[in-house]
Design a protein around this motif. Structure first.
Motif, mmCIF file in Angstrom:
data_model
loop_
_atom_site.group_PDB
_atom_site.id
_atom_site.type_symbol
_atom_site.label_atom_id
_atom_site.label_comp_id
_atom_site.label_asym_id
_atom_site.label_seq_id
_atom_site.Cartn_x
_atom_site.Cartn_y
_atom_site.Cartn_z
ATOM 1 N N UNK A 199 -10.898 10.192 4.652
ATOM 2 C CA UNK A 199 -10.657 9.864 6.063
ATOM 3 C C UNK A 199 -10.502 8.357 6.283
ATOM 4 N N UNK A 200 -11.418 7.526 5.765
ATOM 5 C CA UNK A 200 -11.252 6.073 5.981
ATOM 6 C C UNK A 200 -10.004 5.513 5.310
ATOM 7 N N UNK A 201 -9.649 6.047 4.140
ATOM 8 C CA UNK A 201 -8.486 5.523 3.423
ATOM 9 C C UNK A 201 -7.182 5.877 4.132
ATOM 10 N N UNK A 243 0.823 -1.209 0.000
ATOM 11 C CA UNK A 243 0.000 0.000 0.000
ATOM 12 C C UNK A 243 0.860 1.263 0.000
ATOM 13 N N UNK A 244 2.081 1.173 0.467
ATOM 14 C CA UNK A 244 2.965 2.338 0.466
ATOM 15 C C UNK A 244 3.479 2.680 -0.929
ATOM 16 N N UNK A 245 3.401 1.720 -1.843
ATOM 17 C CA UNK A 245 3.906 1.973 -3.193
ATOM 18 C C UNK A 245 2.798 2.355 -4.169
ATOM 19 N N UNK A 246 1.566 2.514 -3.666
ATOM 20 C CA UNK A 246 0.431 2.850 -4.512
ATOM 21 C C UNK A 246 0.031 4.314 -4.351
ATOM 22 N N UNK A 263 -1.377 16.178 6.738
ATOM 23 C CA UNK A 263 -0.038 16.735 6.480
ATOM 24 C C UNK A 263 1.014 15.702 6.099
ATOM 25 N N UNK A 264 0.817 14.440 6.452
ATOM 26 C CA UNK A 264 1.831 13.424 6.135
ATOM 27 C C UNK A 264 1.593 12.744 4.800
ATOM 28 N N UNK A 276 -4.047 3.537 5.976
ATOM 29 C CA UNK A 276 -2.636 3.595 5.591
ATOM 30 C C UNK A 276 -2.349 4.228 4.252
ATOM 31 N N UNK A 277 -3.323 4.902 3.651
ATOM 32 C CA UNK A 277 -3.067 5.602 2.389
ATOM 33 C C UNK A 277 -2.008 6.678 2.592
ATOM 34 N N UNK A 278 -1.003 6.716 1.691
ATOM 35 C CA UNK A 278 0.095 7.665 1.863
ATOM 36 C C UNK A 278 0.253 8.649 0.703
ATOM 37 N N UNK A 279 -0.415 8.393 -0.447
ATOM 38 C CA UNK A 279 -0.190 9.232 -1.626
ATOM 39 C C UNK A 279 -1.483 9.454 -2.388
ATOM 40 N N UNK A 280 -1.677 10.680 -2.855
ATOM 41 C CA UNK A 280 -2.853 11.046 -3.635
ATOM 42 C C UNK A 280 -2.432 11.745 -4.920
#
Length: 208
Positions: free
Chosen positions: A67-69, A29-32, A114-115, A73-77
């Protein structure tokens, strides 16, 4: 290190991109990167038929989606913007105006999450009344590449000032990548397969 400008390479400016430098060759999930499609209709949630379970979102409803995502653990948009047809003009001025859905969303998302790494599409086609991703010469009606680069770089700069950590330009102007040295940018491989852009066209061409 960017010796000429006395700072780190843009890919090291955010915790998420620093993490990308050391990710193993597995998908997590960190690479998506999660795409969101933002319209200037503040409270909208409009289904995109060609993209199942994807919607055009109004800025005021983004927390409902995100908010739920982020909690999971969602990190990128990656942000894509759309304005009502009546707000389009030859220079795509609403791409980066204070009322731009992307500018407003960046400001709101940077405060709320912010993160999270915020990337934005950079192009003009969804903001111009002629539908091209550059500035047209008024006489020849052909793309003026030089003026297009000036306008596209201005849009990218204003997105960065609004809170974008990286840009993901989809414009097709020759030499545009030379304007992005001061901010991290993600090249879109999808540009090499134009037929793959079909679902996105249903987002950009819909009038709201």
């Amino acid at each position: 290190i960017n010796a000429e400008y006395g700072g780190l390479h843009p890919s090291y400016n955010h915790e998420v991109t620093r993490t990308w430098q050391n990710l193993p060759t597995t998908v997590s999930k960190k690479s998506l990167i999660f795409p969101i499609f933002i319209t200037d209709a503040q409270n909208a949630k409009i289904q995109i038929k060609a993209l199942p379970e994807q919607y055009q979102w109004g800025i005021d409803r983004l927390p409902e989606l995100l908010d739920p995502l982020v909690e999971k653990g969602l990190t990128s948009l990656l942000l894509f913007g759309l304005v009502n047809h009546e707000k389009k003009n030859p220079l795509g001025l609403n791409a980066s105006s204070p009322t731009s859905p992307v500018v407003q969303a960046l400001q709101k998302l940077k405060k709320r999450y912010p993160s999270v790494l915020l990337l934005t599409d950079v192009c003009m086609c969804q903001y111009t009344d002629h539908g091209h991703c550059g500035v047209l010469d008024p006489t020849s009606k052909r793309i003026d590449n030089s003026k297009s680069l000036d306008r596209i770089s201005q849009i990218a700069l204003e997105y960065a000032e609004a809170g974008a950590d990286m840009i993901a330009p989809s414009d097709m102007m020759d030499g545009s990548h030379l304007f992005y040295f001061w901010i991290g940018f993600l090249d879109l491989s999808l540009d090499f397969r134009v037929d793959g852009l079909g679902p996105l066209r249903t987002f950009y061409t819909r009038k709201v």
